[in-house]
Enzyme design. Structure first.
Site, mmCIF file in Angstrom:
data_model
loop_
_atom_site.group_PDB
_atom_site.id
_atom_site.type_symbol
_atom_site.label_atom_id
_atom_site.label_comp_id
_atom_site.label_asym_id
_atom_site.label_seq_id
_atom_site.Cartn_x
_atom_site.Cartn_y
_atom_site.Cartn_z
ATOM 1 N N SER A 148 0.834 -1.203 0.000
ATOM 2 C CA SER A 148 0.000 0.000 0.000
ATOM 3 C C SER A 148 0.863 1.245 0.000
ATOM 4 O O SER A 148 1.963 1.258 0.570
ATOM 5 C CB SER A 148 -0.895 0.003 1.246
ATOM 6 O OG SER A 148 -1.533 1.254 1.397
ATOM 7 N N TYR A 173 -2.326 0.181 10.026
ATOM 8 C CA TYR A 173 -2.479 -0.459 8.716
ATOM 9 C C TYR A 173 -1.212 -0.300 7.885
ATOM 10 O O TYR A 173 -0.674 -1.272 7.351
ATOM 11 C CB TYR A 173 -3.672 0.139 7.967
ATOM 12 C CG TYR A 173 -3.699 -0.240 6.512
ATOM 13 C CD1 TYR A 173 -3.931 -1.559 6.128
ATOM 14 C CD2 TYR A 173 -3.466 0.712 5.513
ATOM 15 C CE1 TYR A 173 -3.927 -1.920 4.785
ATOM 16 C CE2 TYR A 173 -3.476 0.363 4.174
ATOM 17 C CZ TYR A 173 -3.705 -0.956 3.809
ATOM 18 O OH TYR A 173 -3.696 -1.303 2.488
ATOM 19 N N LYS A 185 1.647 -3.225 6.535
ATOM 20 C CA LYS A 185 2.047 -3.423 5.142
ATOM 21 C C LYS A 185 3.558 -3.302 4.969
ATOM 22 O O LYS A 185 4.181 -4.041 4.207
ATOM 23 C CB LYS A 185 1.313 -2.415 4.247
ATOM 24 C CG LYS A 185 -0.146 -2.744 4.035
ATOM 25 C CD LYS A 185 -0.306 -4.097 3.366
ATOM 26 C CE LYS A 185 -1.737 -4.450 3.063
ATOM 27 N NZ LYS A 185 -1.868 -5.750 2.383
#
Length: 237
Positions: free
Chosen positions: A114, A138, A142
């Site tokens: 991402s 998040y 990643k």
């Protein structure tokens, strides 16, 4: 093997892989995926990528030669509220897939990362070599995932690619449309259908209305990028 292949992005990646002549098996826990998005001629195994025994068995039973790993939780705000869940799902899930690949001898992986790994970029456009300073759990999961894949690649000889992409929009067909409750464009369209205004947060950005600008890539283009990355890893890139 395509993890998360019943999801919005995953269903498009599945069709792109099939169009390239590849046979695909899908693993999806259907927590956000929709089984109907997976064509009847594609094996769909319902289960978690955290289940090492299941993932290993799927790889063996279906003679898997490469993995496209999409399965993950992806809402930034939710990750702030539930960081442990995000680490469990995104990091542990990836580690389980890597362990299964090592067990079976699968040496090619495309990892869905991402642009969140960059945090607040210092320049636009963002360059691949720019600093990775994620600002959410998040984004952290990643980036940790990228580190894990790179480390296993160095130790076990994996050929891999990591795709850091921004917001995704569009659909190749109506039935593959985005149904997420968290993504902006579906939210705006639902508001329009209901005849109520959509709220876009932010009022201090240097734009005419103070809200931020967002970059989007069409999901069909993104799907083809995954297939191109798979071809790259198959060549040993």
């Amino acid at each position: 093997m395509l993890t998360g292949g019943a999801g919005y992005i995953g269903a498009h990646v599945l069709r792109s892989l099939q169009a390239s002549g590849r046979s695909v098996v899908v693993i999806d826990d259907l927590s956000t995926g929709v089984a109907a998005r997976v064509p009847a001629d594609v094996p769909l195994i319902e289960g978690s990528v955290n289940d090492r025994e299941l993932v290993t068995r799927v790889m063996r039973d279906h003679d898997v030669t490469g993995v496209v790993h999409l399965a993950a939780k992806k809402a930034v705000g939710e990750s702030v509220e539930l960081p442990l869940w995000y680490y469990r799902e995104n990091v542990d899930g990836l580690l389980t897939v890597l362990e299964a690949m090592t067990d079976v001898g699968v040496t090619n992986m495309v990892y869905s990362s991402s642009a969140a790994v960059y945090g607040e970029p210092a320049q636009c456009p963002v360059m691949e070599s720019d600093p990775t300073v994620p600002v959410s759990p998040y984004g952290e999961t990643k980036l940790i995932g990228e580190w894990a894949v790179a480390a296993v690649a160095a130790a076990a000889g994996l050929s891999w690619a990591s795709l850091r992409y921004f917001n995704v929009a569009g659909a190749a067909t109506d039935e593959l449309g985005d149904t997420s409750v968290n993504n902006l464009i579906p939210i705006v369209l639902r508001s329009y259908r209901q005849g109520v205004p959509a709220t876009v947060f932010g009022d201090t950005y240097p734009t005419p209305d103070g809200t931020c600008l967002r970059d989007y890539i069409h999901v069909a283009d993104l799907a083809d990028a995954h297939t191109a990355a798979a071809e790259f890893t198959e060549r040993g890139g």
